[in-house]
Design an enzyme around this catalytic site. Sequence first.
Site, mmCIF file in Angstrom:
data_model
loop_
_atom_site.group_PDB
_atom_site.id
_atom_site.type_symbol
_atom_site.label_atom_id
_atom_site.label_comp_id
_atom_site.label_asym_id
_atom_site.label_seq_id
_atom_site.Cartn_x
_atom_site.Cartn_y
_atom_site.Cartn_z
ATOM 1 N N GLU A 11 11.660 36.083 45.758
ATOM 2 C CA GLU A 11 11.538 37.026 44.630
ATOM 3 C C GLU A 11 10.137 36.924 44.009
ATOM 4 O OE1 GLU A 11 13.395 36.789 40.274
ATOM 5 O OE2 GLU A 11 14.931 36.838 41.830
ATOM 6 N N TYR A 12 9.640 35.688 43.812
ATOM 7 C CA TYR A 12 8.271 35.500 43.314
ATOM 8 C C TYR A 12 7.291 36.222 44.233
ATOM 9 C CZ TYR A 12 8.952 31.647 39.874
ATOM 10 O OH TYR A 12 9.276 30.875 38.791
ATOM 11 N N VAL A 47 25.771 26.949 32.086
ATOM 12 C CA VAL A 47 24.932 26.304 31.071
ATOM 13 C C VAL A 47 23.569 26.003 31.678
ATOM 14 C CG1 VAL A 47 26.922 25.321 29.882
ATOM 15 C CG2 VAL A 47 25.776 23.968 31.643
ATOM 16 N N LYS A 71 19.744 29.741 46.942
ATOM 17 C CA LYS A 71 19.372 30.480 45.727
ATOM 18 C C LYS A 71 17.917 30.187 45.353
ATOM 19 C CE LYS A 71 20.037 32.892 41.869
ATOM 20 N NZ LYS A 71 19.025 32.607 40.892
ATOM 21 N N SER A 130 22.869 35.621 41.567
ATOM 22 C CA SER A 130 21.682 36.446 41.353
ATOM 23 C C SER A 130 22.060 37.879 41.023
ATOM 24 C CB SER A 130 20.793 36.442 42.601
ATOM 25 O OG SER A 130 19.675 37.287 42.378
ATOM 26 N N VAL A 156 24.399 35.383 27.946
ATOM 27 C CA VAL A 156 24.648 36.722 28.493
ATOM 28 C C VAL A 156 25.214 36.692 29.919
ATOM 29 C CG1 VAL A 156 22.274 37.112 29.292
ATOM 30 C CG2 VAL A 156 23.704 39.055 28.672
ATOM 31 N N LYS A 191 10.164 29.956 35.451
ATOM 32 C CA LYS A 191 11.183 28.970 35.059
ATOM 33 C C LYS A 191 11.284 27.813 36.038
ATOM 34 C CE LYS A 191 14.251 31.489 32.016
ATOM 35 N NZ LYS A 191 15.606 32.000 31.819
ATOM 36 N N ASN A 222 32.665 27.592 24.461
ATOM 37 C CA ASN A 222 31.228 27.460 24.232
ATOM 38 C C ASN A 222 31.006 26.306 23.272
ATOM 39 O OD1 ASN A 222 28.627 29.099 24.824
ATOM 40 N ND2 ASN A 222 28.469 28.552 22.658
ATOM 41 N N LEU A 242 28.697 30.803 26.986
ATOM 42 C CA LEU A 242 28.777 32.249 26.739
ATOM 43 C C LEU A 242 27.436 32.869 26.377
ATOM 44 C CD1 LEU A 242 32.202 32.407 24.881
ATOM 45 C CD2 LEU A 242 31.707 33.155 27.219
ATOM 46 N N HIS A 281 15.801 32.149 47.649
ATOM 47 C CA HIS A 281 15.912 33.542 47.187
ATOM 48 C C HIS A 281 14.931 33.777 46.031
ATOM 49 C CE1 HIS A 281 17.347 36.227 43.989
ATOM 50 N NE2 HIS A 281 17.874 36.993 44.927
ATOM 51 N N ASN A 282 14.913 32.859 45.057
ATOM 52 C CA ASN A 282 14.025 33.027 43.906
ATOM 53 C C ASN A 282 12.566 32.920 44.311
ATOM 54 O OD1 ASN A 282 16.489 33.018 42.565
ATOM 55 N ND2 ASN A 282 15.697 31.896 40.828
#
Length: 487
Positions: free
Chosen positions: A193-194, A77, A186, A131, A15, A263, A35, A13, A189-190
């Site tokens: 995005e960079y 998680v 994904k 995303s 955001v 990340k 959680n 849990l 995609h990231n």
Amino acid sequence: MEKESCDIGLIGLAVMGQNLVLNMNDHGYKVAVFNRTVSKVDDFVANEAKGTQVVGAHSLEELAGLLKRPRRVMLMVKAGDTVDQMIDHVLPYLEAGDIIIDGGNSLFTDSTRRTRDLKAKGILFIGTGVSGGEEGARFGPSIMPGGNPDAWPHVKEIFQAIAAKVEDGTPCCDWVGEEGAGHYVKMVHNGIEYGDMQLICEAYQLLEAGLGLSADELAEVFADWNKGELDSYLIEISAQIFAKKDEDGKPVVDKILDTAGQKGTGKWTAISALDLGMPVTLIGESVFARCLSALKDERVQASKVLHGPAAAGAKSIDRKVFIEDVRRALYCSKMISYAQGYMLLREAAKEQGWTLNMGGIALMWRGGCIIRSRFLSKIKDAYDKNPGILNLLMDDFFSGVLNNYQASWRKAIVHAIEMGVPTPAFSTALAFYDGYRTERLPANLLQAQRDFFGAHTYERIDQPRGQFFHTNWTGRGGRVSSSTYNA
């Protein structure tokens, strides 16, 4: 609480997890939540989820008991060992045919391993990219599921209900492919995005250094750009960022330290590109640009010792023309980045044995996600016209824009060089474009060098492909050649 009344369970849990739960609740799904820090469950049910159908569980056993069969358990998680640990903890309460969904930013190879390991235990696994950040999770993200195809019918309705929708109501979620395919898409995609973010930052620095634009003027330029070809989430929020004032009335953006974090997903994309021998240069440069920004203290010292060009602003620049040149450079470079990303997807699909729906991926990115933009519909169109297209740059729309805009693109980079403004992403995009459209590159000399010092052999233009030759360059070498290999 009656048992087995919930449609799906969600563990984690933070955001993103909370917002996905509330999104599912909005669409009529009853969600059970758990959680590891159990107090967070009660806190969430009493506050953010107050007045909803959300049910809190205080143990994994209780969570499993609340779920309709086949049980659907979604993990939100931290990627890595935490996912494996949570799967191990929840497994004793599941049975054959139940479904585990990992919605974090997991490395695709981990998702492939988990799909296989869980299949052997009779459990269906989905590894899905999600995303759109906090807001996307709450009101409609882009969702990219892969894994065990048998699991898809059991989650399709929920996922497509909560996903973002494009203009005609099509959800930005469809089955991507087997095993780690969802998380691979994904990851790319990231990486894109960079690239998008770095390109926007280079445009910003060029306009600031070249024209001395203030944050308010930059906000106007970006808001204007967002009405045309560059219409996208990242351009839109950049305009809003430039306009935002601090408590003293000065722009917030000017007060933010220029060191970027990351990340890892951009880095993973670049590593995968190297592993597959695909020239995804723009994402690579974008990752390195973040690394360079992190060397802040060194850069401060270097700025006192290393000099750039004198009198950077001495040349008079036509403001309107310059802004348009930078806009076109940004648009062309963006095209190159997406073309490179799709080259990587195509090669990974070949390598992994995945069947990827290339046009469908563009559609999934069309709404909800961070790289959503008007431009993505052009990628969908290109694959609709020719599903087997070799490269997006061969499509009429892409080649047409690049041919028309390249003079401006080159001018923007020349200006950057003259002013000493670094544009690694703009520049590498143009270098790739020029390399890709060049019939004969200087790799013949490179092959001669390799053969000279290592007897690595080469192919000849006057002989069929696949035949390899070795030259005794010095007259002293032996007749034995090295075996050849590909990167």
